[in-house]
Design a protein around this motif. Sequence first.
Motif, PDB file in Angstrom:
ATOM      1  N   ARG A 216       0.825  -1.203   0.000  1.00 34.15           N
ATOM      2  CA  ARG A 216       0.000   0.000   0.000  1.00 34.15           C
ATOM      3  C   ARG A 216       0.866   1.264   0.000  1.00 34.15           C
ATOM      4  O   ARG A 216       0.552   2.246  -0.674  1.00 34.15           O
ATOM      5  N   ILE A 217       1.936   1.234   0.745  1.00 32.48           N
ATOM      6  CA  ILE A 217       2.830   2.396   0.779  1.00 32.48           C
ATOM      7  C   ILE A 217       3.502   2.592  -0.574  1.00 32.48           C
ATOM      8  O   ILE A 217       3.667   3.731  -1.047  1.00 32.48           O
ATOM      9  N   VAL A 218       3.880   1.509  -1.228  1.00 30.70           N
ATOM     10  CA  VAL A 218       4.466   1.612  -2.572  1.00 30.70           C
ATOM     11  C   VAL A 218       3.461   2.241  -3.534  1.00 30.70           C
ATOM     12  O   VAL A 218       3.804   3.124  -4.332  1.00 30.70           O
ATOM     13  N   ALA A 219       2.210   1.794  -3.464  1.00 30.26           N
ATOM     14  CA  ALA A 219       1.183   2.377  -4.336  1.00 30.26           C
ATOM     15  C   ALA A 219       1.002   3.859  -4.053  1.00 30.26           C
ATOM     16  O   ALA A 219       0.801   4.667  -4.976  1.00 30.26           O
ATOM     17  N   ALA A 220       1.072   4.243  -2.785  1.00 33.65           N
ATOM     18  CA  ALA A 220       0.899   5.653  -2.412  1.00 33.65           C
ATOM     19  C   ALA A 220       1.981   6.530  -3.027  1.00 33.65           C
ATOM     20  O   ALA A 220       1.696   7.579  -3.628  1.00 33.65           O
ATOM     21  N   THR A 221       3.228   6.129  -2.896  1.00 32.45           N
ATOM     22  CA  THR A 221       4.316   6.955  -3.438  1.00 32.45           C
ATOM     23  C   THR A 221       4.344   6.902  -4.960  1.00 32.45           C
ATOM     24  O   THR A 221       4.616   7.914  -5.618  1.00 32.45           O
ATOM     25  N   ALA A 222       4.022   5.729  -5.526  1.00 29.70           N
ATOM     26  CA  ALA A 222       4.061   5.594  -6.985  1.00 29.70           C
ATOM     27  C   ALA A 222       3.001   6.454  -7.654  1.00 29.70           C
ATOM     28  O   ALA A 222       3.206   6.944  -8.774  1.00 29.70           O
ATOM     29  N   TYR A 223       1.861   6.644  -6.997  1.00 27.14           N
ATOM     30  CA  TYR A 223       0.796   7.442  -7.595  1.00 27.14           C
ATOM     31  C   TYR A 223       0.942   8.932  -7.292  1.00 27.14           C
ATOM     32  O   TYR A 223       0.682   9.775  -8.154  1.00 27.14           O
ATOM     33  N   ALA A 224       1.326   9.270  -6.081  1.00 32.66           N
ATOM     34  CA  ALA A 224       1.352  10.681  -5.681  1.00 32.66           C
ATOM     35  C   ALA A 224       2.614  11.403  -6.147  1.00 32.66           C
ATOM     36  O   ALA A 224       2.554  12.571  -6.539  1.00 32.66           O
ATOM     37  N   TRP A 225       3.745  10.736  -6.093  1.00 34.70           N
ATOM     38  CA  TRP A 225       5.028  11.398  -6.386  1.00 34.70           C
ATOM     39  C   TRP A 225       5.378  11.163  -7.863  1.00 34.70           C
ATOM     40  O   TRP A 225       6.219  10.347  -8.210  1.00 34.70           O
ATOM     41  N   THR A 226       4.725  11.902  -8.733  1.00 31.17           N
ATOM     42  CA  THR A 226       4.886  11.680 -10.172  1.00 31.17           C
ATOM     43  C   THR A 226       5.199  12.986 -10.887  1.00 31.17           C
ATOM     44  O   THR A 226       4.958  14.084 -10.370  1.00 31.17           O
ATOM     45  N   ALA A 227       5.670  12.840 -12.116  1.00 26.60           N
ATOM     46  CA  ALA A 227       5.913  14.014 -12.951  1.00 26.60           C
ATOM     47  C   ALA A 227       4.604  14.738 -13.241  1.00 26.60           C
ATOM     48  O   ALA A 227       4.582  15.974 -13.355  1.00 26.60           O
ATOM     49  N   TYR A 228       3.513  13.996 -13.367  1.00 20.45           N
ATOM     50  CA  TYR A 228       2.213  14.635 -13.622  1.00 20.45           C
ATOM     51  C   TYR A 228       1.876  15.604 -12.498  1.00 20.45           C
ATOM     52  O   TYR A 228       1.511  16.762 -12.745  1.00 20.45           O
ATOM     53  N   PHE A 229       1.994  15.143 -11.262  1.00 19.64           N
ATOM     54  CA  PHE A 229       1.667  16.015 -10.140  1.00 19.64           C
ATOM     55  C   PHE A 229       2.614  17.201 -10.087  1.00 19.64           C
ATOM     56  O   PHE A 229       2.188  18.343  -9.881  1.00 19.64           O
ATOM     57  N   ALA A 230       3.902  16.953 -10.275  1.00 20.43           N
ATOM     58  CA  ALA A 230       4.889  18.035 -10.189  1.00 20.43           C
ATOM     59  C   ALA A 230       4.641  19.095 -11.256  1.00 20.43           C
ATOM     60  O   ALA A 230       4.603  20.303 -10.961  1.00 20.43           O
ATOM     61  N   GLU A 231       4.463  18.670 -12.490  1.00 17.45           N
ATOM     62  CA  GLU A 231       4.324  19.626 -13.590  1.00 17.45           C
ATOM     63  C   GLU A 231       3.014  20.395 -13.504  1.00 17.45           C
ATOM     64  O   GLU A 231       2.973  21.609 -13.772  1.00 17.45           O
ATOM     65  N   ARG A 232       1.945  19.735 -13.130  1.00 15.12           N
ATOM     66  CA  ARG A 232       0.673  20.441 -12.986  1.00 15.12           C
ATOM     67  C   ARG A 232       0.685  21.356 -11.768  1.00 15.12           C
ATOM     68  O   ARG A 232       0.008  22.388 -11.755  1.00 15.12           O
ATOM     69  N   LEU A 233       1.437  21.006 -10.751  1.00 12.06           N
ATOM     70  CA  LEU A 233       1.596  21.911  -9.609  1.00 12.06           C
ATOM     71  C   LEU A 233       2.364  23.161 -10.007  1.00 12.06           C
ATOM     72  O   LEU A 233       1.939  24.291  -9.731  1.00 12.06           O
ATOM     73  N   PHE A 234       3.496  22.984 -10.678  1.00 14.22           N
ATOM     74  CA  PHE A 234       4.336  24.135 -11.019  1.00 14.22           C
ATOM     75  C   PHE A 234       3.670  25.051 -12.046  1.00 14.22           C
ATOM     76  O   PHE A 234       3.935  26.254 -12.068  1.00 14.22           O
ATOM     77  N   ILE A 235       2.797  24.490 -12.897  1.00  6.56           N
ATOM     78  CA  ILE A 235       2.106  25.335 -13.875  1.00  6.56           C
ATOM     79  C   ILE A 235       0.796  25.886 -13.297  1.00  6.56           C
ATOM     80  O   ILE A 235       0.109  26.681 -13.948  1.00  6.56           O
ATOM     81  N   GLY A 236       0.455  25.448 -12.082  1.00  4.56           N
ATOM     82  CA  GLY A 236      -0.663  26.066 -11.383  1.00  4.56           C
ATOM     83  C   GLY A 236      -2.029  25.488 -11.659  1.00  4.56           C
ATOM     84  O   GLY A 236      -3.036  26.121 -11.348  1.00  4.56           O
ATOM     85  N   HIS A 237      -2.111  24.281 -12.192  1.00  2.00           N
ATOM     86  CA  HIS A 237      -3.412  23.694 -12.518  1.00  2.00           C
ATOM     87  C   HIS A 237      -3.977  22.959 -11.307  1.00  2.00           C
ATOM     88  O   HIS A 237      -4.120  21.730 -11.300  1.00  2.00           O
ATOM     89  N   TRP A 238      -4.344  23.727 -10.287  1.00  3.21           N
ATOM     90  CA  TRP A 238      -4.817  23.108  -9.043  1.00  3.21           C
ATOM     91  C   TRP A 238      -6.105  22.304  -9.223  1.00  3.21           C
ATOM     92  O   TRP A 238      -6.261  21.271  -8.543  1.00  3.21           O
ATOM     93  N   PRO A 239      -7.067  22.689 -10.101  1.00  2.00           N
ATOM     94  CA  PRO A 239      -8.236  21.806 -10.257  1.00  2.00           C
ATOM     95  C   PRO A 239      -7.864  20.419 -10.787  1.00  2.00           C
ATOM     96  O   PRO A 239      -8.477  19.417 -10.399  1.00  2.00           O
ATOM     97  N   LEU A 240      -6.857  20.354 -11.676  1.00  2.00           N
ATOM     98  CA  LEU A 240      -6.417  19.048 -12.166  1.00  2.00           C
ATOM     99  C   LEU A 240      -5.737  18.245 -11.061  1.00  2.00           C
ATOM    100  O   LEU A 240      -5.830  17.008 -11.036  1.00  2.00           O
ATOM    101  N   LEU A 241      -5.055  18.923 -10.146  1.00  2.00           N
ATOM    102  CA  LEU A 241      -4.465  18.210  -9.013  1.00  2.00           C
ATOM    103  C   LEU A 241      -5.563  17.585  -8.155  1.00  2.00           C
ATOM    104  O   LEU A 241      -5.425  16.449  -7.686  1.00  2.00           O
ATOM    105  N   LEU A 242      -6.650  18.320  -7.941  1.00  2.00           N
ATOM    106  CA  LEU A 242      -7.776  17.757  -7.187  1.00  2.00           C
ATOM    107  C   LEU A 242      -8.377  16.559  -7.923  1.00  2.00           C
ATOM    108  O   LEU A 242      -8.702  15.534  -7.311  1.00  2.00           O
ATOM    109  N   THR A 243      -8.553  16.696  -9.231  1.00  2.00           N
ATOM    110  CA  THR A 243      -9.089  15.586 -10.020  1.00  2.00           C
ATOM    111  C   THR A 243      -8.178  14.369  -9.922  1.00  2.00           C
ATOM    112  O   THR A 243      -8.647  13.240  -9.714  1.00  2.00           O
TER     113      THR A 243
END
Length: 561
Positions: free
Chosen positions: A105-132
């Motif tokens: 379960r911990i592996v799944a948590a880090t593999a899904y949350a700590w991704t390039a998708y999250f990082a890039e959408r965070l830095f470009i400011g797409h917070w609604p997509l982060l919620l989705t």
Amino acid sequence: MDARRERLVLVAVSAGLASLVFLPVLGRGFVLSYDMVFAQRQSLVPDALGLGSALPRSVPADAVIALATAVIPGDVVQKIVLVLSLFMAAYGAARLVPTEQLGTRIVAATAYAWTAYFAERLFIGHWPLLLTYACLPWIAGAALSVRRNEPRAFARLVLACAPAVLTPPGGVLATLTAIVLAGPRKLGHTLGLAVVLNLPWLVPTLLHEGGTLSDPAGVAAFSARAESWGPAILSVLGLGGIWNGDVVPGSRGAPMAPVLILVTVAVAMAGLRPLARRWGTAPPRALLLLGVLGVVLAALATLPFGEPVLSWAMEHVPGAGLLRDAQKWVAWWALPVALGFALAAEAAAARLKAGAGALIVAAALFPLLTMPDLAWGGWGRIEAVPYPEDWNAVHRVLAEDDRPGDVVALPLSTFRGFAWNDHRTQLDPAPRALPETVLVDDTLRVGGEEIDGEDSRMDRVRAAKSPEDLSAAGIGWILVEHGTPGRVDPRLLTGTQRVWSGDWLTLYRTPGEPAVTETRSPVPVVLANGVALLSIAAALLCLKLPVRTLSRRRNSLPRKE
């Protein structure tokens, strides 16, 4: 370990991941980066409901934030949104993976949350997509419950989808996830549910008078890009490939990055076999096909014949603008990759006689070690800064004056680069920070390419040669923002009345009486929002009230002797 302690550990891990990223920005102030703009008190202007002249791209997100900031300070709302997006992504993936092993379960948590998708959408400011993105594991779990005919599953699905549908792309991501995992037998129910929840942006989009076509130049400008020596589709397979190279973590350009992506995908595909044994064949297959669809859509503009097809669609197909910046659809690929990677690590650990624990720890740390520059606010990419007092002063002036007419923000540009925000590129905050409708130039400039805007009113504003022209276009106020690149045409200020002036902002009143701009009837949009809210309220009641109420009713029925 019992279930309660396991939940506490997963909560701690998820909270730790969120803290590792957002702890530096949790002080007072706002994270203002590219498209991410919050304000201390956001007003419920017509644009927030999709009743303005611009396409409803941030509807109902702006309305939700306006209501939230009426109760809670805007910077606190922003931090809650950001922290919860990473926390819920990690915790949701950990709960979704079908396993009895806490390490998996911990592996799944880090593999899904700590991704390039999250990082890039965070830095470009797409917070609604982060919620989705954070909601997708919860949507998947609820949809599987619907597929299995579990009690109150539809209520859980409604609540899982609700935070995900704050923008049109989020609505599409959530809808297809729910549909494919609930299965074809539940198609009518899930499709109806999706339509109801997406009404707040569907209705204003369908009623938009300016049309819903987009400039085809945006296809090439916003297409996926390679982040290292591999092709763009390889970056997309690694959940990256966003069009803006300035928001890509530096680690994504490392020489070993393409190799690590291929290894991760190969391991994840191997893990889909145990997923099929535990879920049954159909759900993992549907999840994988949806992920492949996301990869294809994300990389389509870079494939042969992809760009001409998309360009034609932008010119002729209403709503095809959703396919612009198509890298966002690769969010569907994240779930099969994360779940497969975790289950493959579990299977490999089970075969080891010694070192199984070390393998699980290594798998859990793998995303963090290969992309360490998401940590600590992207190593300083984002930070919290206060708005200058000028913004509060202009807000008060506009709130206390009942003069008709909208505000136009100068210089004419979508983005700003204020010194008080360390010259970071950010959206003009005026539309969200001020209590009146604010028009900004929505022409986008990507490299040397210009992409035409979609707000029909801005054509008259761009053509104006005098403040009288602006008044005739329904403009009652001119806001000049200082300390940001761009030129202000002095002719637009000749004959205006300066109402307020500070270091960063100057507010002018246009001469004469501004023309009254007609707005659409709000009734259809209000009804659409009401129906969506009622469905969410009904889902909450279904989870809390009916079981006890019905059980009491059954117990009170007379029995036949």
